[in-house]
Every structure is written in C-alpha cells, then in structure tokens.
Design a protein around this motif. Structure first.
Motif, mmCIF file in Angstrom:
data_model
loop_
_atom_site.group_PDB
_atom_site.id
_atom_site.type_symbol
_atom_site.label_atom_id
_atom_site.label_comp_id
_atom_site.label_asym_id
_atom_site.label_seq_id
_atom_site.Cartn_x
_atom_site.Cartn_y
_atom_site.Cartn_z
ATOM 1 N N ALA A 1 26.586 96.908 29.736
ATOM 2 C CA ALA A 1 27.145 96.416 30.735
ATOM 3 C C ALA A 1 27.464 94.733 30.533
ATOM 4 N N ILE A 2 28.708 94.513 30.536
ATOM 5 C CA ILE A 2 28.883 93.117 30.397
ATOM 6 C C ILE A 2 29.434 92.408 31.702
ATOM 7 N N PHE A 3 29.017 91.508 32.152
ATOM 8 C CA PHE A 3 29.391 90.894 33.301
ATOM 9 C C PHE A 3 30.024 89.400 33.037
ATOM 10 N N GLN A 4 31.155 89.180 33.626
ATOM 11 C CA GLN A 4 32.023 87.990 33.356
ATOM 12 C C GLN A 4 32.400 87.460 34.662
ATOM 13 N N TYR A 5 31.881 86.692 35.390
ATOM 14 C CA TYR A 5 32.193 86.027 36.915
ATOM 15 C C TYR A 5 31.842 84.700 36.852
ATOM 16 N N GLY A 6 32.326 83.908 37.778
ATOM 17 C CA GLY A 6 31.867 82.438 37.938
ATOM 18 C C GLY A 6 33.137 81.630 38.393
ATOM 19 N N THR A 7 34.453 81.760 37.886
ATOM 20 C CA THR A 7 35.585 81.156 38.062
ATOM 21 C C THR A 7 35.748 80.875 39.568
ATOM 22 N N ASN A 8 35.981 82.131 40.140
ATOM 23 C CA ASN A 8 36.313 82.122 41.529
ATOM 24 C C ASN A 8 35.109 81.554 42.323
ATOM 25 N N GLU A 9 33.937 81.808 41.975
ATOM 26 C CA GLU A 9 32.730 81.079 42.674
ATOM 27 C C GLU A 9 32.586 79.562 42.984
ATOM 28 N N ALA A 10 33.262 78.970 41.634
ATOM 29 C CA ALA A 10 33.240 77.822 41.599
ATOM 30 C C ALA A 10 34.481 77.193 42.371
ATOM 31 N N SER A 11 35.378 78.009 42.909
ATOM 32 C CA SER A 11 36.158 77.537 43.827
ATOM 33 C C SER A 11 36.054 77.369 45.168
ATOM 34 N N ASP A 12 34.599 77.999 45.618
ATOM 35 C CA ASP A 12 34.243 77.680 46.905
ATOM 36 C C ASP A 12 34.067 76.488 47.405
ATOM 37 N N ASN B 1 20.937 101.138 36.674
ATOM 38 C CA ASN B 1 21.247 101.061 35.333
ATOM 39 C C ASN B 1 19.857 100.063 34.571
ATOM 40 N N ALA B 2 18.653 100.898 34.824
ATOM 41 C CA ALA B 2 17.419 100.278 34.367
ATOM 42 C C ALA B 2 17.214 99.801 32.761
ATOM 43 N N ARG B 3 17.895 101.051 31.930
ATOM 44 C CA ARG B 3 17.919 100.748 30.565
ATOM 45 C C ARG B 3 19.007 100.234 29.875
ATOM 46 N N ALA B 4 20.058 100.068 30.511
ATOM 47 C CA ALA B 4 21.297 99.730 29.922
ATOM 48 C C ALA B 4 21.056 97.967 29.289
ATOM 49 N N ARG B 5 21.540 98.100 28.351
ATOM 50 C CA ARG B 5 21.754 96.702 27.766
ATOM 51 C C ARG B 5 22.586 95.837 28.548
ATOM 52 N N CYS B 6 22.285 94.553 28.889
ATOM 53 C CA CYS B 6 23.001 93.743 29.682
ATOM 54 C C CYS B 6 23.218 92.504 29.033
ATOM 55 N N VAL B 7 24.572 92.037 29.480
ATOM 56 C CA VAL B 7 25.197 90.732 28.749
ATOM 57 C C VAL B 7 25.819 89.821 29.905
ATOM 58 N N LEU B 8 25.604 88.796 30.108
ATOM 59 C CA LEU B 8 26.071 87.972 30.974
ATOM 60 C C LEU B 8 27.206 87.006 30.273
ATOM 61 N N VAL B 9 28.269 87.214 30.429
ATOM 62 C CA VAL B 9 29.302 85.901 29.811
ATOM 63 C C VAL B 9 29.420 84.782 30.640
ATOM 64 N N GLY B 10 28.884 83.569 30.298
ATOM 65 C CA GLY B 10 29.092 82.440 30.805
ATOM 66 C C GLY B 10 30.564 82.159 31.275
ATOM 67 N N VAL B 11 30.663 81.145 32.331
ATOM 68 C CA VAL B 11 31.959 80.869 32.862
ATOM 69 C C VAL B 11 32.394 79.832 31.790
ATOM 70 N N PRO B 12 33.765 80.067 31.644
ATOM 71 C CA PRO B 12 34.273 78.829 30.571
ATOM 72 C C PRO B 12 34.664 77.648 31.105
#
Length: 241
Positions: A119-130, A153-164
C-alpha cells in the motif's frame, strides 16, 4: 476505480463487490444500475447489515453506471473477483477531502478479499493548507489512520510518500504552507517507522526544490508552486521506482 493488467481479465470477472456505507443506516437507499450500457435496473439497499453489493455481470464487464435515485451513499471500494486472478491488481483509493485522516474512520477500512502486497500513501498537501495546522495534532491523526489501516492489512508492505516541495506565491497562503510541507515531511518520516512502513522523501528527490523545477526547460513544476507538470510527475515516478 480498479485497474487490471489486461483487457482479457475484465471479461473473466466472476462478480464485482461494491463496498459502501450510509450516513443513516435505516434510511432508504435506491440505486439505478446499468451494466455494459444496458437497461437500468433499480436496486434497493435498505438493509443496514449488508454494506456490500455483489454485481454479477453477464458475459463480462466493460462499463458500470450507478445512479443515485434516493438516499445517501458513500462508496468505499470496487473489488473485482476473477475466474483466474490477474498477476497484478492496482487499486486507487480516494477519500473525502483527500486527507489521510479519512482512514481513521472504521467505515473506510475493511479487510480486503485478497490481501494487499503493498500500500502506498501520498497525503499532506491538503493538510498543509489548514489554517489551524498543528504538527502534534497532525502526527496524532496520521498515527490513527495508519493504525486503522494496519488492522485490516497487518502484513502488507507499506510506503509513505512524503509531501513534495512547495513554493511561496503572491496572493497565496504564504510561507506558512511552505514551512508546513517541511514539517509534514518530517512527521511522515518519523511516524512511518512506528508502523513498519518505508518512507520516500519526495522533497529530497526534487533536487534543487520546486523553484528550480519550475524554471527548468521543459518545466517540471507548474507556476502555482504546488503542482508538478506531467514531465515532473514522470520524473518523480521514475525516482520513486
């Protein structure tokens, strides 16, 4: 939306799971369903104990059209079940407000029929606008979201993509959002380790930052100082890969 590796796999569907929830469980919910541009069928979903609609397409599936006739609905996932599972399945999830906090809702996450490998998560830009952004509050919310994800998803490989990276622009939110992007990046890197997730530093990959990318020829970032161009996103994707 669900993307599969070949068109042939689309014709090998046994059925399609539509996962949904209702803000008012006992309220009437009526949908119009059309498969492969065929005649519309009305379907009543009034049973609050069944947040799942199974659709059996005759002779394969090319298009699916849903029309809300009455009531309210939140669609969480479209899950294909194949006669012969394809080698790769990519699910693209979208959450209300495009913020990671939506994963903190119990209704938003349920164990998949086929466990995810990654699973790949890519969040942060909208949080920064708060305007009321707070680093500790954001870190707590991110932990809650990742904890909820890990329950299913206990066993899924997980990657967080940092905010640009983000630039200041006249008339825009100003330096606060730019500095928040850096803070969010640091929080994501720290919290990802707590949930056995890897972290990809997008800001570091943007060698020289978004200002340099916007001045490149051809441009790699758009003039708003937030979004990249198609070439910029492709370059980022290759760097991530």
């Amino acid at each position: 939306p669900v993307i599969v590796d070949t068109d042939k796999a689309l014709s090998a569907l046994r059925w399609l799971n539509l996962r949904y929830s209702k803000a008012e469980p006992q309220r009437v919910l009526l949908l119009g369903l059309s498969i492969n541009r065929g005649p519309e069928t009305l379907i009543s979903l009034t049973d609050a104990t069944l947040p799942l609609l199974q659709i059996y397409p005759p002779g394969g599936l090319t298009t699916l059209r849903l029309r809300l006739v009455a009531g309210q609905i939140t669609i969480h996932a479209l899950e294909p079940v194949y006669t012969q599972p394809p080698q790769w399945i990519v699910d693209v999830f979208s959450t209300p407000g495009a913020m990671a906090k939506a994963w903190g809702s119990a209704a938003a996450v349920s164990p998949p029929d086929v466990p995810y490998d990654m699973a790949i998560f890519q969040y942060g830009t909208n949080e920064a606008s708060d305007s009321e952004f707070d680093a500790q509050t954001y870190a707590s919310s991110l932990r809650q979201s990742l904890a909820r994800f890990r329950l299913a998803n206990a066993r899924a490989r997980c990657v967080l993509v940092g905010v640009p990276d983000r630039a200041n622009r006249p008339g825009g939110p100003g330096a606060s959002s730019t500095s928040r992007h850096r803070v969010i990046n640091q929080v994501q890197e720290r919290v990802s380790r707590e949930f056995q997730c890897e972290f990809w530093n997008w800001q570091a990959a943007m060698n020289g930052g978004i200002e340099r990318w916007s001045r490149a020829r051809p441009a790699l970032a758009q003039a708003d100082g937030i979004h990249l161009t198609g070439k910029g996103y492709k370059l980022s994707a290759r760097s991530f890969a």
